[in-house]
Motif scaffolding. Sequence first.
Motif, PDB file in Angstrom:
ATOM      1  N   PRO A  16      49.295  -7.509  14.810  1.00  0.00           N
ATOM      2  CA  PRO A  16      50.009  -7.235  16.099  1.00  0.00           C
ATOM      3  C   PRO A  16      49.775  -8.180  17.225  1.00  0.00           C
ATOM      4  CG  PRO A  16      48.763  -5.311  15.122  1.00  0.00           C
ATOM      5  CD  PRO A  16      48.378  -6.586  14.521  1.00  0.00           C
ATOM      6  N   VAL A  17      50.440  -8.540  18.056  1.00  0.00           N
ATOM      7  CA  VAL A  17      50.735  -9.348  19.132  1.00  0.00           C
ATOM      8  C   VAL A  17      50.637  -8.649  20.347  1.00  0.00           C
ATOM      9  CG1 VAL A  17      51.771 -11.478  20.238  1.00  0.00           C
ATOM     10  CG2 VAL A  17      51.632 -11.220  17.525  1.00  0.00           C
ATOM     11  N   LYS A  18      49.891  -9.025  21.382  1.00  0.00           N
ATOM     12  CA  LYS A  18      49.909  -8.392  22.916  1.00  0.00           C
ATOM     13  C   LYS A  18      50.418  -9.341  23.821  1.00  0.00           C
ATOM     14  CE  LYS A  18      46.060  -7.311  24.844  1.00  0.00           C
ATOM     15  NZ  LYS A  18      44.962  -6.548  25.410  1.00  0.00           N
ATOM     16  N   THR A  23      56.506  -7.484  35.086  1.00  0.00           N
ATOM     17  CA  THR A  23      55.865  -6.784  35.876  1.00  0.00           C
ATOM     18  C   THR A  23      54.328  -6.147  35.729  1.00  0.00           C
ATOM     19  OG1 THR A  23      56.514  -4.657  34.503  1.00  0.00           O
ATOM     20  CG2 THR A  23      58.094  -5.290  36.247  1.00  0.00           C
ATOM     21  N   GLY A  24      53.805  -6.763  34.760  1.00  0.00           N
ATOM     22  CA  GLY A  24      52.293  -6.740  34.492  1.00  0.00           C
ATOM     23  C   GLY A  24      51.877  -5.741  33.248  1.00  0.00           C
ATOM     24  N   ASP A  25      52.972  -4.968  32.924  1.00  0.00           N
ATOM     25  CA  ASP A  25      52.879  -3.993  31.852  1.00  0.00           C
ATOM     26  C   ASP A  25      52.463  -4.679  30.479  1.00  0.00           C
ATOM     27  OD1 ASP A  25      53.265  -1.889  33.417  1.00  0.00           O
ATOM     28  OD2 ASP A  25      55.591  -2.065  32.967  1.00  0.00           O
ATOM     29  N   GLU A  26      51.365  -4.204  29.924  1.00  0.00           N
ATOM     30  CA  GLU A  26      51.252  -4.634  28.408  1.00  0.00           C
ATOM     31  C   GLU A  26      52.036  -4.003  27.381  1.00  0.00           C
ATOM     32  OE1 GLU A  26      46.862  -4.174  28.130  1.00  0.00           O
ATOM     33  OE2 GLU A  26      46.395  -6.145  28.782  1.00  0.00           O
ATOM     34  N   VAL A  27      52.456  -4.792  26.502  1.00  0.00           N
ATOM     35  CA  VAL A  27      53.205  -4.214  25.496  1.00  0.00           C
ATOM     36  C   VAL A  27      52.651  -5.193  24.037  1.00  0.00           C
ATOM     37  CG1 VAL A  27      54.990  -6.183  25.683  1.00  0.00           C
ATOM     38  CG2 VAL A  27      55.299  -3.994  24.163  1.00  0.00           C
ATOM     39  N   LEU A  28      52.250  -4.265  23.014  1.00  0.00           N
ATOM     40  CA  LEU A  28      52.077  -4.668  21.687  1.00  0.00           C
ATOM     41  C   LEU A  28      53.228  -4.538  20.666  1.00  0.00           C
ATOM     42  CD1 LEU A  28      48.719  -4.489  20.341  1.00  0.00           C
ATOM     43  CD2 LEU A  28      50.406  -3.400  18.852  1.00  0.00           C
ATOM     44  N   THR A  51      63.359  -2.007   0.581  1.00  0.00           N
ATOM     45  CA  THR A  51      62.390  -2.263   1.690  1.00  0.00           C
ATOM     46  C   THR A  51      63.016  -2.138   3.172  1.00  0.00           C
ATOM     47  OG1 THR A  51      61.109  -3.471   0.141  1.00  0.00           O
ATOM     48  CG2 THR A  51      60.641  -3.496   2.450  1.00  0.00           C
ATOM     49  N   LEU A  52      62.346  -1.222   3.933  1.00  0.00           N
ATOM     50  CA  LEU A  52      62.989  -1.309   5.107  1.00  0.00           C
ATOM     51  C   LEU A  52      61.991  -1.868   5.993  1.00  0.00           C
ATOM     52  CD1 LEU A  52      64.403   0.255   7.702  1.00  0.00           C
ATOM     53  CD2 LEU A  52      62.670   1.904   7.719  1.00  0.00           C
ATOM     54  N   TYR A  53      62.312  -2.808   7.009  1.00  0.00           N
ATOM     55  CA  TYR A  53      61.618  -3.776   7.782  1.00  0.00           C
ATOM     56  C   TYR A  53      61.933  -3.116   9.090  1.00  0.00           C
ATOM     57  CZ  TYR A  53      60.881  -6.743   3.668  1.00  0.00           C
ATOM     58  OH  TYR A  53      60.473  -7.277   2.340  1.00  0.00           O
ATOM     59  N   LEU A  54      61.030  -2.993  10.034  1.00  0.00           N
ATOM     60  CA  LEU A  54      61.129  -2.655  11.320  1.00  0.00           C
ATOM     61  C   LEU A  54      60.024  -3.192  12.479  1.00  0.00           C
ATOM     62  CD1 LEU A  54      60.061   0.553  12.608  1.00  0.00           C
ATOM     63  CD2 LEU A  54      60.209   0.327  10.133  1.00  0.00           C
ATOM     64  N   THR A  55      60.621  -3.578  13.611  1.00  0.00           N
ATOM     65  CA  THR A  55      59.541  -3.971  14.567  1.00  0.00           C
ATOM     66  C   THR A  55      58.945  -2.584  15.312  1.00  0.00           C
ATOM     67  OG1 THR A  55      60.575  -6.184  14.882  1.00  0.00           O
ATOM     68  CG2 THR A  55      59.153  -5.477  16.778  1.00  0.00           C
ATOM     69  N   VAL A  56      57.770  -2.615  15.222  1.00  0.00           N
ATOM     70  CA  VAL A  56      57.155  -1.603  16.109  1.00  0.00           C
ATOM     71  C   VAL A  56      56.721  -2.002  17.339  1.00  0.00           C
ATOM     72  CG1 VAL A  56      55.383   0.352  16.048  1.00  0.00           C
ATOM     73  CG2 VAL A  56      56.484  -0.215  13.923  1.00  0.00           C
ATOM     74  N   THR A  57      56.940  -1.435  18.505  1.00  0.00           N
ATOM     75  CA  THR A  57      56.599  -1.751  20.043  1.00  0.00           C
ATOM     76  C   THR A  57      55.747  -0.432  20.574  1.00  0.00           C
ATOM     77  OG1 THR A  57      58.673  -2.939  20.116  1.00  0.00           O
ATOM     78  CG2 THR A  57      57.487  -2.827  22.270  1.00  0.00           C
ATOM     79  N   CYS A  58      54.838  -1.107  20.852  1.00  0.00           N
ATOM     80  CA  CYS A  58      53.692  -0.046  21.717  1.00  0.00           C
ATOM     81  C   CYS A  58      53.534  -0.236  23.093  1.00  0.00           C
ATOM     82  CB  CYS A  58      52.371   0.044  20.951  1.00  0.00           C
ATOM     83  SG  CYS A  58      52.146   0.167  19.121  1.00  0.00           S
ATOM     84  N   TRP A  59      53.370   0.734  23.836  1.00  0.00           N
ATOM     85  CA  TRP A  59      53.202   0.549  25.488  1.00  0.00           C
ATOM     86  C   TRP A  59      52.160   1.645  25.781  1.00  0.00           C
ATOM     87  CZ3 TRP A  59      56.535  -2.497  28.177  1.00  0.00           C
ATOM     88  CH2 TRP A  59      57.584  -3.005  27.553  1.00  0.00           C
ATOM     89  N   ARG A  60      51.742   1.089  27.019  1.00  0.00           N
ATOM     90  CA  ARG A  60      50.737   2.212  27.632  1.00  0.00           C
ATOM     91  C   ARG A  60      49.468   2.106  26.945  1.00  0.00           C
ATOM     92  NH1 ARG A  60      55.685   3.006  29.595  1.00  0.00           N
ATOM     93  NH2 ARG A  60      56.359   4.662  28.177  1.00  0.00           N
ATOM     94  N   ARG A  61      48.941   3.472  26.910  1.00  0.00           N
ATOM     95  CA  ARG A  61      47.707   3.879  26.249  1.00  0.00           C
ATOM     96  C   ARG A  61      47.671   3.475  24.631  1.00  0.00           C
ATOM     97  NH1 ARG A  61      46.159   9.611  27.281  1.00  0.00           N
ATOM     98  NH2 ARG A  61      47.844   9.957  26.174  1.00  0.00           N
ATOM     99  N   LEU A  62      48.810   3.457  24.292  1.00  0.00           N
ATOM    100  CA  LEU A  62      48.752   3.003  22.808  1.00  0.00           C
ATOM    101  C   LEU A  62      48.496   1.692  22.433  1.00  0.00           C
ATOM    102  CD1 LEU A  62      49.555   4.441  20.130  1.00  0.00           C
ATOM    103  CD2 LEU A  62      52.069   4.152  20.474  1.00  0.00           C
ATOM    104  N   VAL A  63      48.822   0.734  23.586  1.00  0.00           N
ATOM    105  CA  VAL A  63      48.421  -0.727  23.164  1.00  0.00           C
ATOM    106  C   VAL A  63      47.043  -0.954  23.074  1.00  0.00           C
ATOM    107  CG1 VAL A  63      48.124  -3.004  24.405  1.00  0.00           C
ATOM    108  CG2 VAL A  63      50.267  -1.456  24.630  1.00  0.00           C
ATOM    109  N   ARG A  64      46.041  -0.399  23.779  1.00  0.00           N
ATOM    110  CA  ARG A  64      44.464  -0.398  23.442  1.00  0.00           C
ATOM    111  C   ARG A  64      44.293   0.013  22.101  1.00  0.00           C
ATOM    112  NH1 ARG A  64      41.078   2.126  27.710  1.00  0.00           N
ATOM    113  NH2 ARG A  64      41.318   3.859  26.272  1.00  0.00           N
ATOM    114  N   GLY A  65      44.543   1.052  21.708  1.00  0.00           N
ATOM    115  CA  GLY A  65      44.139   1.694  20.432  1.00  0.00           C
ATOM    116  C   GLY A  65      44.568   0.962  19.136  1.00  0.00           C
ATOM    117  N   SER A 103      55.583   6.158  19.871  1.00  0.00           N
ATOM    118  CA  SER A 103      54.697   7.119  20.546  1.00  0.00           C
ATOM    119  C   SER A 103      53.511   7.477  20.022  1.00  0.00           C
ATOM    120  CB  SER A 103      55.414   8.460  21.183  1.00  0.00           C
ATOM    121  OG  SER A 103      56.303   9.060  19.926  1.00  0.00           O
ATOM    122  N   ALA A 104      53.477   7.506  18.604  1.00  0.00           N
ATOM    123  CA  ALA A 104      52.131   7.521  17.826  1.00  0.00           C
ATOM    124  C   ALA A 104      52.139   6.861  16.854  1.00  0.00           C
ATOM    125  CB  ALA A 104      52.139   8.936  17.543  1.00  0.00           C
TER     126      ALA A 104
END
Length: 157
Positions: A16-18, A23-28, A51-65, A103-104
């Motif tokens: 994962p890359v953060k 605007t200052g929002d973190e995304v992973l 094989t299914l390949y996809l990019t997963v993008t996480c925002w807000r509280r999900l970034v830290r976890g 979202s999860a």
Amino acid sequence: MYEAQCAVVGTVITNPVKRSTPTGDEVLSFRMASNARRQDRNTGEWTDGGTLYLTVTCWRRLVRGVGASLMKGDPIIAYGQLRTNEYTNRDGIERADLEMRASAVGPDLARCNVSIHRTKAVAPESATDGDPGAAEPMDAEQDHDRVDDEVRESVPA
């Protein structure tokens, strides 16, 4: 662009890359792969499907976890909105990439064991909340003994 909610079971294939938005929002984000395997009933052999390949993008509280928990090679289940991103690459070729705005995200417990570290303490339920049937909170040792007793009672002699 069509959006659909779905769950994908697979494996993290990039660390994962953060990053931060202007605007200052973190995304992973990270890439994952989901492989289909089927067992041939006649021969008993396993065969690999696509094989299914996809990019997963996480925002807000999900970034830290996710950032603190997952790395390349981990078995996961990701849930969120699927989107198709269409773009033109450097060579002028039109491409499409599949992205999930998660979202999860969590470990696939069918393929690994985990230890949970909660970020907030869980408040014990209290019998003084007006419910006459409520039980007093137990400490860990009492709860462990109670579970052992329940297991012993459910095992035929």
